[in-house]
Design a protein around this motif. Structure first.
Motif, PDB file in Angstrom:
ATOM      1  N   GLY A  55     -15.396  92.809  18.023  1.00 35.69           N
ATOM      2  CA  GLY A  55     -16.793  92.588  18.342  1.00 35.69           C
ATOM      3  C   GLY A  55     -17.526  91.657  17.395  1.00 35.69           C
ATOM      4  O   GLY A  55     -18.731  91.450  17.558  1.00 35.69           O
ATOM      5  N   THR A  58     -18.038  86.229  19.360  1.00 40.31           N
ATOM      6  CA  THR A  58     -18.344  86.098  20.774  1.00 40.31           C
ATOM      7  C   THR A  58     -18.445  84.632  21.156  1.00 40.31           C
ATOM      8  O   THR A  58     -18.636  83.767  20.300  1.00 40.31           O
ATOM      9  CB  THR A  58     -19.667  86.792  21.136  1.00 40.31           C
ATOM     10  OG1 THR A  58     -20.748  86.142  20.454  1.00 40.31           O
ATOM     11  CG2 THR A  58     -19.640  88.263  20.758  1.00 40.31           C
ATOM     12  N   SER A  71     -21.547  92.481  24.019  1.00 43.47           N
ATOM     13  CA  SER A  71     -21.287  93.397  22.915  1.00 43.47           C
ATOM     14  C   SER A  71     -20.288  94.449  23.389  1.00 43.47           C
ATOM     15  O   SER A  71     -19.987  94.537  24.578  1.00 43.47           O
ATOM     16  CB  SER A  71     -22.580  94.060  22.437  1.00 43.47           C
ATOM     17  OG  SER A  71     -23.172  94.827  23.473  1.00 43.47           O
TER      18      SER A  71
END
Length: 124
Positions: A55, A58, A71
């Protein structure tokens, strides 16, 4: 067999927001990147955003930068797509998919499991 279930789509006016969720049944979910794609009527499926296994990285397409945020919550086997400032051009069926690798990709062939999709309609 891994199953992905998307939810959160619907009808919204331009300028509004939606949050899509994607829940995976995979035990190895936290080891893989996840992506969101969309397909509008009469158009090819296109990459929207991806998130790596942890995470902390991105990526997304230029047309959604500053409006969409991807997310994930590995404890819940869930990935989210927060969509703000929606425009009619965002109207499409949105799909989540699990990648073969732990890093994100914009190429559909790098993804092995796909959800059934959730419809997002933005009215002007």
């Amino acid at each position: 067999q891994v199953q992905l279930v998307e939810s959160g789509g619907g009808l919204v006016q331009a300028g509004g927001s939606l949050r899509l969720s994607c829940v995976a049944s995979s035990r190895t979910f936290s080891q893989h990147a996840v992506g969101w794609f969309r397909q509008a009527p009469g158009k090819e499926r296109e990459f929207v955003a991806a998130i790596n296994w942890s995470g902390d990285y991105t990526s997304n397409i230029e047309s959604v930068k500053g409006r969409f945020t991807i997310s994930r919550d590995n404890a819940r086997n869930t990935v989210y797509l927060q969509m703000d400032c929606l425009i009619p051009e965002d109207t499409a069926v949105y799909y989540c998919a699990i990648a073969r690798t732990n890093w994100g990709s914009a190429a559909a062939h790098d993804y092995t499991y796909w959800g059934q999709g959730t419809q997002v309609t933005v009215s002007s």
